[in-house]
Design an enzyme around this catalytic site. Structure first.
Site, PDB file in Angstrom:
ATOM      1  N   HIS A  76       0.827  -1.202   0.000  1.00 36.39           N
ATOM      2  CA  HIS A  76       0.000   0.000   0.000  1.00 36.39           C
ATOM      3  C   HIS A  76       0.867   1.259   0.000  1.00 36.39           C
ATOM      4  CE1 HIS A  76      -2.175   3.102   2.525  1.00 36.39           C
ATOM      5  NE2 HIS A  76      -3.038   2.949   1.542  1.00 36.39           N
ATOM      6  N   GLU A  79       2.156   1.792  -3.378  1.00 33.89           N
ATOM      7  CA  GLU A  79       1.085   2.334  -4.224  1.00 33.89           C
ATOM      8  C   GLU A  79       1.015   3.865  -4.073  1.00 33.89           C
ATOM      9  OE1 GLU A  79      -2.845   3.889  -3.441  1.00 33.89           O
ATOM     10  OE2 GLU A  79      -3.024   1.809  -2.751  1.00 33.89           O
ATOM     11  N   HIS A  80       1.080   4.338  -2.839  1.00 29.44           N
ATOM     12  CA  HIS A  80       1.071   5.792  -2.614  1.00 29.44           C
ATOM     13  C   HIS A  80       2.288   6.443  -3.274  1.00 29.44           C
ATOM     14  CE1 HIS A  80      -1.873   7.084   0.680  1.00 29.44           C
ATOM     15  NE2 HIS A  80      -2.214   5.840   0.422  1.00 29.44           N
ATOM     16  N   GLU A 151      -4.352   8.067   7.538  1.00 34.82           N
ATOM     17  CA  GLU A 151      -5.250   7.113   6.888  1.00 34.82           C
ATOM     18  C   GLU A 151      -5.542   5.942   7.836  1.00 34.82           C
ATOM     19  OE1 GLU A 151      -5.692   4.443   2.796  1.00 34.82           O
ATOM     20  OE2 GLU A 151      -3.830   5.532   3.130  1.00 34.82           O
TER      21      GLU A 151
END
Lengths: 457, 474
Positions: A76, A79-80, A151
């Site tokens: 993740h 991905e960012h 997040e």
């Protein structure tokens, strides 16, 4: 097919897809391009996905001997960070083209996508380039840690998410599906530049990727562009992924959390048998258990009616089977005034269903409904493209899905369901209210307006 | 709309038997979708009863008296979908029955025709007009069960902290006016809504209103209108509301206050509340007199796009990307009430910094500090959003309904032309109308002492002063 040197098209096919057409282009490198033209639609949607998700936390990179362990949440995080380049943020490049870019990471895949009504080819070109050109720096990694921390904090305040993550921790002893997809505040602090490059070079390769496009597009142009932008291959070397040996039973039968919510929530989970499925067999099992759950606990079932009328559930109650090539489980539940009573009733309902089997009429009705749902999903380029990606990584095409749906009969469904529902593989997760706030209920903007906030995964 | 053969550019209206039928004909979709809407005045004395009615209606009709019977019928229609909802636009509350079905032509072994849509409209009209009853009352169990579920829904607003913060903001900002009411109503009204009272309310209030049917279909408007007429005739239920779009729905549409600061003439109000949360949520409320039917509406939408509507917007870039303070940071306008909301999820300790950065972005907007690139990206993003909405029957219906309820139709193609013509000057002009009104802050216990201190300061009516120097200069 003229592409970059050495790129060869292995196969091109066109298949019917409920009134639309699916164009498949396979390259020698293993890279696959799936396109469904949607004439009359204005939207053009493309998604590039790699088979790399949060559960790939232990692997042997191609050409290496020893396995490595990477921090939780790195897929993740990657991905960012892939959106950031030396010259700035790729989001801005998409915005300049009028395209809206986004991305998501699941347990098993990472997907990068955009939606646009103009400059489609430039946007697709940008998509195919940026996912293959990593640029990571210490400063940008540190910057992202603050954003992802917020997040994760947001998820910690989300009761549904807490309920599900806890359930995974109760069902699984060691499998990485136990971990939050985004990792933890602590684990993301351990992510550094070298690990990001390692994960990228390991998993972001043509043989491990797929491109799916839906909307008003020319499939040949899409395949041509892919041939130019995707390298010829990766010398056939494969990444080895390790899943720890997961025991058959559950880790704990009950797990509890307290959050500031209005009322309790319950999720009952069933871990599937330890066997792993792929392709047609995976889809077969998925459809069988999904239809069985719908027959037993769906809105038209006697059980749903009784639970609803007794006030133990509301219309947000759901029961779903989720399967992948490396794990599979059922999750059912929702808000309830009495988690213990609901758990007891659900266990009794499952026992009765295993005992009596699946009702033939319900099964036939639900098969029809499934066909209708499939056709309805074709109205959304986004849903079409994402479904193509999911099916591709499971080793099937939409045709196989529809064939299996026609082939299944209700005895087989009953058999598979009986095997799935085993008392030793059941666990529950409960979220209880811990409110001591100030009450007060307010209004808000009602029907979701067009001016929704920009939140990107 | 594409304006191809036999397709309509926007919705066309037909009137049949007390219903206004609005149809957009397009061959784009495999699904036929329909929405039955009863617009009602948003009033404190009716809001909760109006909200409860559709959920009771969904439980059973005269010929399909249980939820199970309705569901089985829908499943047999290849999974047709039926749902009910209650909405709120400005000072109008809507009772809605929504339906979707796959078109005949897209089903295995079916020919072209309208059997699916006719079947769907039949169930929808029956749900709204001919519910299951027991001696001049709704079925008592249905009312009691749905009342309990509605209570849970209202209590459950707090479970989504992001939405809850905005709900609380609106409640504070519009206190004492209908805009402050939640679409689901109020907990204190529920006990008196017994089966007979609710049935009377339904007969006298809901059924007496004009009815709108909004359909996105492959069939021409006349055919859909005929289907609706046939279905109504077969149902045999007289309609008492007179159809009339021109009558205008929903009472007064004056914004509660426009662009002149708080209606009570005080400075910005600040409200801080605490919950056991890991992340604090800011929800800042601003007012503007620019509503949906205003000529300046496209400029307001562009303003919001540059400020916080997209990932390229100022709020996202500054609050999230440059300062890593938040994962989400956005602004949104509600053009039915004249409100603009800015929201972000932050660490409770960063309140001052986040406020300062947000206020700098609003100041930059008012000062016209909008680059060509920001303007162009926003125009393109809005065009994309509206064009994409044309590919979605639900979004088309929502937008048409907004126009119906807010007194002006703005087809997407028209909005696109408008926003392409909108320049920096118009945006700056709109920026001058945006005035801070109420700032709401939901924070965790650990930040309570600090919050109490700030609340005390704000009670003095002083303008919230975020004195954190040195951030985010352009």
């Amino acid at each position: 097919m003229q592409g970059s040197p050495g790129v060869r098209l292995a196969e091109q096919r066109v298949r019917d897809l409920v009134g639309d057409r699916l164009h498949v282009a396979r390259f020698d490198s293993g890279f696959v391009v799936l396109t469904v033209p949607k004439p009359h639609f204005r939207q053009r949607y493309a998604v590039f996905a790699v088979r790399y998700g949060s559960i790939d936390s232990r692997f042997t990179p191609p050409g290496k001997d020893a396995p490595v362990d990477v921090p939780e949440g790195i897929a993740h995080f990657l991905e960012h960070k892939l959106f950031e380049k030396e010259k700035g943020d790729v989001f801005a490049d998409f915005a300049r083209l009028g395209a809206s870019a986004n991305a998501y990471t699941s347990y098993t895949l990472t997907a990068y996508l955009f939606s646009t009504v103009e400059h489609f080819e430039e946007s697709l070109d940008l998509l195919l380039r940026f996912v293959q050109e990593p640029y990571f720096s210490e400063a940008s990694v540190r910057k992202e840690q603050g954003i992802i921390e917020q997040e994760l904090r947001m998820y910690e305040d989300d009761p549904t998410r807490v309920l599900l993550i806890d359930l995974m921790r109760a069902l699984y002893h060691v499998h990485p599906v136990r971990e939050e997809i985004g990792g933890t505040v602590e684990s993301i602090r351990r992510i550094g530049v070298p690990e990001l490059y390692l994960c990228h070079s390991t998993f972001y390769r043509p043989s491990n990727a797929v491109l799916a496009v839906a909307g008003e597009v020319d499939p040949d142009a899409v395949a041509r562009l892919a041939a130019e932008r995707v390298p010829p291959g990766d010398d056939g070397q494969v990444v080895r992924r390790f899943d720890p040996q997961e025991p058959d039973g559950v880790r704990q039968v009950r797990i509890e959390a307290q959050l500031p919510v209005s009322r309790p929530r319950l999720a009952l989970g069933i871990k599937d048998v330890p066997r792993r499925y792929y392709g047609r067999e995976l889809v077969r099992r998925d459809l069988a258990i999904s239809l069985a759950l719908d027959a037993v606990l769906g809105r038209a079932s006697q059980a749903f009616t009784e639970l609803y009328e007794s006030g133990l559930i509301d219309d947000a109650f759901s029961a779903r089977y989720m399967s992948d090539t490396r794990f599979a489980h059922t999750v059912m539940g929702g808000e309830t005034p009495d988690p213990d009573a609901l758990e007891a009733r659900l266990r009794a309902i499952l026992d009765r269903a295993v005992d009596q089997g699946i009702d033939r009429d319900a099964f036939e009705r639900l098969r029809r409904k499934e066909i209708g749902d499939f056709v309805a999903s074709m109205d959304s380029p986004e849903m079409v493209a994402n479904a193509l990606v999911n099916l591709h990584f499971r080793g099937v095409t939409p045709q196989v899905y529809l064939e299996v749906l026609q082939e299944l009969d209700h005895e087989e469904v009953t058999g598979i369901f009986r095997e799935h529902v085993h008392p030793s593989r059941l666990a529950v997760s409960v979220v209880l209210p811990a409110r001591s706030g100030n009450g007060g209920w307010g209004p808000g903007p009602e029907r979701p307006s067009a001016e929704d906030g920009a939140v990107r995964p | 709309m594409t304006g191809q053969d036999g397709e309509s550019r926007w919705f066309e209206t037909r009137r049949v038997a007390g219903v206004s039928v609005h149809v957009l004909t397009t061959r784009k979709f495999k699904v036929e979708s329909a929405r039955l809407v009863v617009p009602l005045p948003l009033r404190v004395q009716d809001v909760t009863a109006n909200a409860l009615v559709p959920f009771v209606l969904r439980r059973g009709t005269r010929t399909l008296p249980t939820l199970q019977a309705i569901t089985r019928r829908l499943e047999g229609m290849y999974g047709a979908r039926l749902s009910v909802d209650v909405g709120k636009v400005g000072r109008t509350q809507t009772v809605e029955v929504r339906g979707e079905t796959v078109a005949d032509a897209c089903l295995p072994g079916e020919g072209k025709g309208s059997r699916q849509l006719e079947g769907l409209l039949g169930i929808m009209f029956e749900t709204l007009l001919d519910p299951a009853t027991q001696s001049e009352s709704f079925v008592p169990e249905y009312v009691l069960q749905e009342r309990d579920i509605l209570r849970r829904r209202i209590e459950g607003i707090i479970n989504n902290k992001r939405q809850y913060a905005v709900f609380r903001l609106f409640e504070e900002m519009f206190a004492g006016t209908p805009e402050a009411l939640h679409r689901l109503g109020r907990l204190e009204d529920l006990p008196r809504l017994d089966p007979a009272t609710l049935y009377r309310h339904y007969r006298e209030r809901v059924l007496a209103r004009p009815l709108d049917l909004v359909v996105v279909s492959s069939l021409p408007a006349d055919t859909v209108a005929e289907l609706a007429e046939k279905v109504l005739h077969d149902l045999g239920v007289p309609l008492r509301g007179t159809a009339g779009v021109e009558e205008g729905h929903g009472g007064s549409r004056e914004p509660a206050a426009g662009g002149a600061g708080r209606p009570d003439g005080r400075g910005v109000r600040s409200v801080t509340e605490t919950e056991e949360v890991k992340q604090a949520v800011l929800a800042l409320g601003y007012r503007t007199p620019v509503l949906f039917d205003s000529p300046r509406y496209p400029a307001l939408v562009a303003y919001n796009g540059v400020l916080g509507g997209f990932p390229h917007s100022k709020l996202f870039i500054h609050v999230r990307e440059r300062h890593s303070l938040a994962y989400f940071a956005y602004s949104r306008v509600d053009s039915s009430v004249g409100a603009l909301v800015v929201s972000a999820g932050i660490d409770p300790r960063h309140r001052e910094r986040a406020m300062a950065i947000i206020e700098q972005q609003l100041a930059a907007m008012a000062a016209g500090e909008i680059s060509d690139e920001e303007l162009e990206a926003t125009r393109r993003a809005l065009v994309r959003r509206w064009r994409t909405s044309e590919d979605d029957p639900g979004a088309l219906t929502d937008h048409y309904l907004d126009g119906l309820l807010m007194g002006r139709q703005r087809p997407f193609s028209e909005l696109i032309e408008d926003v392409r013509r909108t320049g920096r000057e118009e945006i700056v002009e709109v920026a001058t109308t945006v005035t801070p009104d109420t700032f709401y802050f939901l924070t965790g216990r650990q930040a309570r002492d600090q919050a109490a201190e700030q609340a005390a300061m704000a009670e003095g009516g002083s303008r919230h002063d975020a004195g954190q120097p040195g951030s985010a200069a352009r």
